[in-house]
Design an enzyme around this catalytic site. Structure first.
Site, PDB file in Angstrom:
ATOM      1  N   GLU A  13     -35.901  15.076 -28.850  1.00 16.98           N
ATOM      2  CA  GLU A  13     -35.262  16.003 -29.788  1.00 16.98           C
ATOM      3  C   GLU A  13     -35.260  15.393 -31.177  1.00 16.98           C
ATOM      4  OE1 GLU A  13     -31.376  17.554 -28.849  1.00 16.98           O
ATOM      5  OE2 GLU A  13     -31.819  17.612 -26.693  1.00 16.98           O
TER       6      GLU A  13
ATOM      7  N   GLU B 153     -29.059  12.778 -22.722  1.00 16.95           N
ATOM      8  CA  GLU B 153     -28.164  11.998 -23.581  1.00 16.95           C
ATOM      9  C   GLU B 153     -26.776  11.737 -22.966  1.00 16.95           C
ATOM     10  OE1 GLU B 153     -28.236  14.208 -27.276  1.00 16.95           O
ATOM     11  OE2 GLU B 153     -26.761  15.641 -26.578  1.00 16.95           O
TER      12      GLU B 153
END
Length: 511
Positions: free
Chosen positions: A398, A189
């Site tokens: 996630e 990310e």
């Protein structure tokens, strides 16, 4: 016009699927080969922070300076010593795959140069243990934990020298582990890493500048987030080219990059709020996805950021474009977006000011004890990626529910969350999304980015007061295992599962 049209479609989908998300399904409803797993990351789970040749990362520096509620990952869940026990738990649960990250400073202590034999041994052992139990390793090369040596030497991600060093590190990983690892995520990310670490200063390496961040001793919130992401994209593309040219033909693996993707919904149906929501999608998702798919940043970003936005040369654009086999999606919650045009009038601007939009429930992301259950937000993200970026292969790397850490093993809210969100993934697939895997965050309660050990996302509770750090299964672990092993899940099944969840498993530490 294409992007605004895509967003309007997503808005309509969000409204529709709010009542249509699958509430009864089983694993057999998913396509053959769909991967279900769970994950952690190195600093958050391994511990052994100063053992066997590992040197500090920027995470160590950050936590030892007293941030993260004074907590550190020095011991964490001690996965470094307990990996065999943990892999056995994964196998008993029925996981297809385990997503973990490699600690760069454990494997190559100086960031480049000699490989640490003990670090190499640990990751070889972990990978072998997973494979011996039939569990597929999904590996992230860097999850917030850049070696402190590189940060000290030249500033880490804000210096172009990081591209060469990251590529060299990736080369070691591909060479040493690629015969058994088929899925590589280069950097975790980068969009949120850059915002937290280089704009707001709330995560390592804690760069920021007034008035956008507090207690930072260095940094420039107006420019460094964009520089860091630019260098991450170049480093990713360089590693991907190396993998494809040197390893992929023989190893037959796949390489990608993950994106933190909030669900974004206009606060009203006004054109202004809809356009503000599109900007949010461009700044959060397009910041990463546009260069990977089209070779350049979104026009909206270039317009609003102006000269502070780095640019790709023609060669770099060609290098970055198409440099992925899959995109990883990290998603937890959905926000309401409102136009905030006044932001453009300020001479000093950072990432959030540049968007010229406000998030009405932004503080909830940091303070809420539990995430609201809004599964249509994830389905909207998947639909947006399908329409705006040509339906790339997706792995949801996630997704999970936050709860107070020392609350209860009977984590009904996490079960309801997982059931709703996995159902939304199924609906997205039925609507044509090329989503190929789903990973629950997290396998264990670990050191968490936002608050250390105050909250937990784990399928297993880790008793930090026990010298052996004993693991205790939660209700969500039983639910996920039931689903993984072919059981049908529904609201009624949750009630039945609760009845069968032994009161003895609650443990004395919750009394």
């Amino acid at each position: 016009m294409r992007s605004l049209y895509s967003l309007q479609m997503v808005v309509m989908i969000n409204l529709a699927v709010a009542v249509l998300c699958a509430d009864k399904y089983s694993r057999s409803d998913f396509p053959p080969g769909f991967v279900f797993g769970s994950g952690t990351s190195a600093y958050q789970v391994e511990g052994a922070a100063s053992e066997d040749g590992r040197t500090p990362s920027i995470w160590d520096t950050f936590t030892h300076a007293g941030y993260a509620n004074g907590a550190t990952g020095d011991i964490a869940a001690d996965h470094y010593h307990k990996y065999k026990e943990d892999v056995k738990l994964m196998a008993e649960m029925g996981l297809d795959a385990y997503r973990f990250s490699i600690s760069w400073s454990r494997l190559i202590p100086n960031g480049r140069g000699p490989v640490n034999p003990k670090g190499l041994e640990f990751y070889n052992n972990l990978i072998d243990e997973l494979i011996s139990h039939g569990i597929l390793p999904h590996v992230t090369l860097n999850n917030y934990d850049l070696p402190q040596a590189l940060e000290d030497e030249y500033g880490g991600w804000i210096d172009r020298r990081i591209v060469k060093d990251f590529t060299g590190y990736a080369d070691v990983c591909f060479r040493e582990f690629g015969d058994r690892v088929s899925y590589w995520t280069t950097v975790n990310e980068p969009n949120v890493f850059a915002i937290g670490g280089y704009d707001q200063g709330i995560s390592p390496p804690k760069h920021c500048s007034p008035p956008f961040g507090t207690n930072c001793t260095r940094g420039n919130s107006s420019s460094e987030p964009y520089i860091a992401v630019h260098n991450i994209l170049l480093a990713h593309a360089s590693a991907a080219r190396l993998y494809r040219e040197k390893y992929q033909g023989k190893q037959q693996g796949f390489i990608g990059l993950s994106i933190f993707a909030i669900g974004a919904v206009p606060s009203t149906n006004s054109t202004e709020d809809i356009m503000a929501t599109q900007r949010m999608m461009d700044f959060y998702i397009g910041w990463i996805a546009n260069p990977l798919v089209f070779g350049d940043y979104p026009d909206t970003m270039k317009k609003f950021v102006g000269s502070r936005m780095p640019s790709f040369t023609n060669h770099e654009s060609e290098l970055v474009r198409g440099s992925f086999d899959f995109l990883g999606v990290i998603h937890y919650s959905t926000c309401n977006i409102r136009d905030s045009p006044g932001s453009l009038e300020l001479k000093q601007r950072d990432f959030n000011m540049d968007i010229a939009a406000s998030i009405s429930n932004y503080d909830d992301f940091f303070t809420a004890s539990e995430w609201p259950i809004l599964p249509w937000g994830l389905q909207g993200v998947l639909e947006y990626l399908k329409q705006a970026y040509g339906n790339p292969p997706i792995y949801i790397l996630e997704n999970g529910q936050r709860t107070p850490r020392n609350s209860t093993l009977e984590d009904t809210s996490r079960v309801k969350y997982l059931q709703a969100y996995i159902g939304s993934v199924l609906d997205a697939i039925r609507n044509g999304s090329d989503t190929r895997g789903y990973f629950v965050w997290s396998f264990l309660d670990v050191f968490e980015l936002l608050d250390g050990y105050e909250s937990g996302y784990g399928l297993y509770y880790v008793d930090l007061d026990d010298p052996d750090l004993k693991r205790y299964p939660k209700l969500s672990r039983d639910w996920y295992s039931h689903f993984l092993n072919g059981g049908s899940v529904s609201p009624d099944a949750v009630i039945e599962l609760q009845k069968n969840f032994s009161a003895l498993s609650q443990g004395h530490f919750f009394q």
